[in-house]
Motif scaffolding. Structure first.
Motif, PDB file in Angstrom:
ATOM      1  N   ASN A   1      49.446  37.300  38.421  1.00  0.00           N
ATOM      2  CA  ASN A   1      48.029  37.062  38.713  1.00  0.00           C
ATOM      3  C   ASN A   1      47.811  36.193  39.939  1.00  0.00           C
ATOM      4  O   ASN A   1      46.676  35.829  40.245  1.00  0.00           O
ATOM      5  N   THR A   2      48.902  35.843  40.638  1.00  0.00           N
ATOM      6  CA  THR A   2      48.772  34.873  41.732  1.00  0.00           C
ATOM      7  C   THR A   2      49.348  35.361  43.056  1.00  0.00           C
ATOM      8  O   THR A   2      49.535  34.566  43.972  1.00  0.00           O
ATOM      9  N   LEU A   3      49.630  36.659  43.167  1.00  0.00           N
ATOM     10  CA  LEU A   3      50.304  37.162  44.365  1.00  0.00           C
ATOM     11  C   LEU A   3      49.320  37.668  45.408  1.00  0.00           C
ATOM     12  O   LEU A   3      48.214  38.106  45.088  1.00  0.00           O
ATOM     13  N   SER A   4      49.721  37.605  46.666  1.00  0.00           N
ATOM     14  CA  SER A   4      48.919  38.110  47.778  1.00  0.00           C
ATOM     15  C   SER A   4      49.385  39.508  48.157  1.00  0.00           C
ATOM     16  O   SER A   4      50.577  39.811  48.085  1.00  0.00           O
ATOM     17  N   GLU A   5      48.448  40.345  48.562  1.00  0.00           N
ATOM     18  CA  GLU A   5      48.796  41.693  49.034  1.00  0.00           C
ATOM     19  C   GLU A   5      49.339  41.653  50.464  1.00  0.00           C
ATOM     20  O   GLU A   5      49.822  42.660  50.976  1.00  0.00           O
ATOM     21  N   ASN A   6      49.235  40.493  51.119  1.00  0.00           N
ATOM     22  CA  ASN A   6      49.473  40.437  52.564  1.00  0.00           C
ATOM     23  C   ASN A   6      50.675  39.616  52.999  1.00  0.00           C
ATOM     24  O   ASN A   6      50.831  39.323  54.179  1.00  0.00           O
ATOM     25  N   GLY A   7      51.535  39.252  52.050  1.00  0.00           N
ATOM     26  CA  GLY A   7      52.719  38.501  52.440  1.00  0.00           C
ATOM     27  C   GLY A   7      53.233  37.620  51.327  1.00  0.00           C
ATOM     28  O   GLY A   7      52.669  37.562  50.229  1.00  0.00           O
ATOM     29  N   GLY A   8      54.306  36.903  51.629  1.00  0.00           N
ATOM     30  CA  GLY A   8      54.937  36.043  50.643  1.00  0.00           C
ATOM     31  C   GLY A   8      54.140  34.784  50.374  1.00  0.00           C
ATOM     32  O   GLY A   8      53.420  34.284  51.235  1.00  0.00           O
ATOM     33  N   VAL A   9      54.284  34.258  49.163  1.00  0.00           N
ATOM     34  CA  VAL A   9      53.614  33.022  48.774  1.00  0.00           C
ATOM     35  C   VAL A   9      54.651  32.083  48.154  1.00  0.00           C
ATOM     36  O   VAL A   9      55.712  32.506  47.698  1.00  0.00           O
ATOM     37  N   THR A  10      54.341  30.799  48.153  1.00  0.00           N
ATOM     38  CA  THR A  10      55.186  29.803  47.502  1.00  0.00           C
ATOM     39  C   THR A  10      54.567  29.436  46.160  1.00  0.00           C
ATOM     40  O   THR A  10      53.370  29.143  46.089  1.00  0.00           O
ATOM     41  N   ARG A  11      55.366  29.475  45.114  1.00  0.00           N
ATOM     42  CA  ARG A  11      54.868  29.135  43.782  1.00  0.00           C
ATOM     43  C   ARG A  11      55.875  28.209  43.090  1.00  0.00           C
ATOM     44  O   ARG A  11      57.085  28.351  43.271  1.00  0.00           O
ATOM     45  N   GLY A  12      55.369  27.310  42.288  1.00  0.00           N
ATOM     46  CA  GLY A  12      56.220  26.477  41.448  1.00  0.00           C
ATOM     47  C   GLY A  12      56.499  27.233  40.160  1.00  0.00           C
ATOM     48  O   GLY A  12      55.654  27.298  39.264  1.00  0.00           O
ATOM     49  N   VAL A  13      57.665  27.870  40.065  1.00  0.00           N
ATOM     50  CA  VAL A  13      58.006  28.664  38.877  1.00  0.00           C
ATOM     51  C   VAL A  13      58.422  27.697  37.763  1.00  0.00           C
ATOM     52  O   VAL A  13      59.321  26.871  37.934  1.00  0.00           O
TER      53      VAL A  13
ATOM     54  N   VAL B   1      55.722  43.611  44.672  1.00  0.00           N
ATOM     55  CA  VAL B   1      56.436  44.885  44.849  1.00  0.00           C
ATOM     56  C   VAL B   1      55.905  45.839  43.790  1.00  0.00           C
ATOM     57  O   VAL B   1      56.378  45.868  42.654  1.00  0.00           O
ATOM     58  N   GLY B   2      54.891  46.622  44.161  1.00  0.00           N
ATOM     59  CA  GLY B   2      54.222  47.466  43.165  1.00  0.00           C
ATOM     60  C   GLY B   2      53.575  46.582  42.117  1.00  0.00           C
ATOM     61  O   GLY B   2      52.759  45.723  42.438  1.00  0.00           O
ATOM     62  N   ASN B   3      53.916  46.794  40.852  1.00  0.00           N
ATOM     63  CA  ASN B   3      53.410  45.947  39.770  1.00  0.00           C
ATOM     64  C   ASN B   3      54.382  44.826  39.414  1.00  0.00           C
ATOM     65  O   ASN B   3      54.183  44.117  38.427  1.00  0.00           O
ATOM     66  N   LYS B   4      55.426  44.690  40.214  1.00  0.00           N
ATOM     67  CA  LYS B   4      56.460  43.687  39.960  1.00  0.00           C
ATOM     68  C   LYS B   4      56.401  42.601  41.021  1.00  0.00           C
ATOM     69  O   LYS B   4      55.542  42.604  41.901  1.00  0.00           O
ATOM     70  N   ALA B   5      57.354  41.663  40.931  1.00  0.00           N
ATOM     71  CA  ALA B   5      57.440  40.585  41.910  1.00  0.00           C
ATOM     72  C   ALA B   5      58.900  40.385  42.290  1.00  0.00           C
ATOM     73  O   ALA B   5      59.816  40.689  41.516  1.00  0.00           O
ATOM     74  N   ALA B   6      59.120  39.890  43.509  1.00  0.00           N
ATOM     75  CA  ALA B   6      60.475  39.621  43.975  1.00  0.00           C
ATOM     76  C   ALA B   6      60.436  38.478  44.982  1.00  0.00           C
ATOM     77  O   ALA B   6      59.403  38.193  45.597  1.00  0.00           O
ATOM     78  N   VAL B   7      61.583  37.811  45.123  1.00  0.00           N
ATOM     79  CA  VAL B   7      61.738  36.791  46.159  1.00  0.00           C
ATOM     80  C   VAL B   7      62.365  37.471  47.365  1.00  0.00           C
ATOM     81  O   VAL B   7      63.446  38.074  47.272  1.00  0.00           O
ATOM     82  N   GLN B   8      61.650  37.426  48.486  1.00  0.00           N
ATOM     83  CA  GLN B   8      62.146  38.055  49.707  1.00  0.00           C
ATOM     84  C   GLN B   8      63.178  37.144  50.363  1.00  0.00           C
ATOM     85  O   GLN B   8      62.881  36.001  50.715  1.00  0.00           O
ATOM     86  N   LYS B   9      64.403  37.651  50.523  1.00  0.00           N
ATOM     87  CA  LYS B   9      65.459  36.892  51.164  1.00  0.00           C
ATOM     88  C   LYS B   9      65.963  37.655  52.386  1.00  0.00           C
ATOM     89  O   LYS B   9      65.616  38.816  52.596  1.00  0.00           O
TER      90      LYS B   9
ATOM     91  N   ASN C   1      55.859  37.875  34.738  1.00  0.00           N
ATOM     92  CA  ASN C   1      55.118  37.198  33.670  1.00  0.00           C
ATOM     93  C   ASN C   1      55.500  35.722  33.529  1.00  0.00           C
ATOM     94  O   ASN C   1      55.093  35.054  32.573  1.00  0.00           O
ATOM     95  N   SER C   2      56.270  35.206  34.498  1.00  0.00           N
ATOM     96  CA  SER C   2      56.623  33.786  34.496  1.00  0.00           C
ATOM     97  C   SER C   2      55.367  32.928  34.629  1.00  0.00           C
ATOM     98  O   SER C   2      54.385  33.333  35.257  1.00  0.00           O
ATOM     99  N   HIS C   3      55.427  31.728  34.050  1.00  0.00           N
ATOM    100  CA  HIS C   3      54.381  30.748  34.318  1.00  0.00           C
ATOM    101  C   HIS C   3      54.645  30.123  35.686  1.00  0.00           C
ATOM    102  O   HIS C   3      55.797  29.816  36.022  1.00  0.00           O
TER     103      HIS C   3
END
Length: 311
Positions: A162-174, A195-203, A213-215
């Protein structure tokens, strides 16, 4: 009980193309994201607001929001104050490095409120929309404050997807959360992408999946007045670390709170919220944020003229 909302609005906004992203209009009558946070906080019961800004944006800030919000808050008996984050506001004995160009992060920002905070308080970013639910939950928690519980903190726990941007990477405290709903650790993770309906860390060598679904923490904390002194002590310790980068390093609130957690010196209750975050991290985000607020107005969450329902 008096409860304060501390709004960190001193960010330089480098990813927003050099503009002051906190002051970008997104509502139907020129409202900015901060207006919605202030509305939700007042509705939840917060009765004091502290803006953390820089001296160089003070004139623009007061013109776009300060004077208008002060007038609204005066009608609602809500106190307004200002704190100023400055690059040279350093612990005794610490000299400003010659080539340092920006302030020292969110920990130093909140520390700028020393002398103004005498009550339990919430901290938020100026350029993030958090949703109404989180303000009510934080306020209810802070209302339980007593001086006998100076280390009992809370944090709004958003769902990563619920906290991701469509336009690039974001920093979050997992966040790592135990079975009782308390924070056990927080990992400040950069460059999380959708990434679609998922999330990934871009390296550099590709993408590493991360549980959508992480907090995650969105820098929305509920803290006690005693914490300001602890924060001051931590800022001094920050400069005593042998590996600190005095040109680019930052004294960050989530990292310091995690340090206190690992020492067993504080507790942080994670207050889960299902609200969808949105914000202007990138210039391209603005159009979708404008549409999101328009939809919330159509759904009756807010009035077209934002403060009409509480004035």
């Amino acid at each position: 009980m008096k409860t304060s909302l501390v709004i960190m609005a001193a960010g330089i906004g480098s990813r927003f193309g050099g503009g002051i992203k906190q002051l970008e209009p997104v509502g139907m009558h020129g409202e900015i994201i901060m207006d919605y946070s202030i509305h939700d906080a007042i509705e939840a019961g917060f009765n004091k607001i502290i803006f953390i800004i820089r001296k160089d944006i003070e004139e623009a800030f007061r013109e776009v929001i300060g004077e208008r919000i002060e007038a609204i808050c005066k009608q609602l008996n809500v106190e307004i104050d200002y704190a100023f984050q400055a690059i040279d506001d350093l612990p005794k004995g610490v000299k400003l490095p010659k080539d340092r160009t920006k302030p020292w992060g969110t920990g130093q920002a909140v520390l700028a409120c020393k002398g103004l905070i005498k009550e339990p308080f919430a901290v938020i970013n100026a350029d993030d929309y958090y949703g109404r639910e989180s303000f009510f939950k934080l306020h209810d928690f802070l209302e339980e404050y007593t001086p006998e519980k100076p280390t009992d903190f809370c944090a709004a726990g958003f769902i990563l997807k619920n906290t991701l941007s469509e336009n690039g990477g974001v920093t979050r405290g997992v966040c790592q959360v135990n079975e009782n709903g308390y924070l056990t650790g927080i990992d400040e993770t950069k460059n999380i992408v959708k990434v679609g309906n998922k999330a990934a860390v871009q390296k550099e060598d590709g993408q590493e999946p991360i549980d959508e679904n992480s907090h995650v923490s969105m820098n929305m904390w509920g803290l006690t007045p005693e914490f300001v002194e602890t924060l001051e002590k931590g800022f001094k310790e920050f400069f005593e670390k042998p590996d600190v980068d005095v040109l680019k390093g930052e004294y960050l609130l989530p990292i310091y709170i995690d340090e206190l957690l690992q020492k067993g010196e504080v507790t942080v209750k994670v207050l889960e919220t299902q609200d969808k975050w949105f914000g202007v991290t990138y210039k391209e985000d603005k159009d979708s944020v404008v549409e999101s607020f328009k939809k919330l107005i159509e759904e009756g969450v807010y009035k077209e003229k934002l403060f009409d329902d509480i004035l």
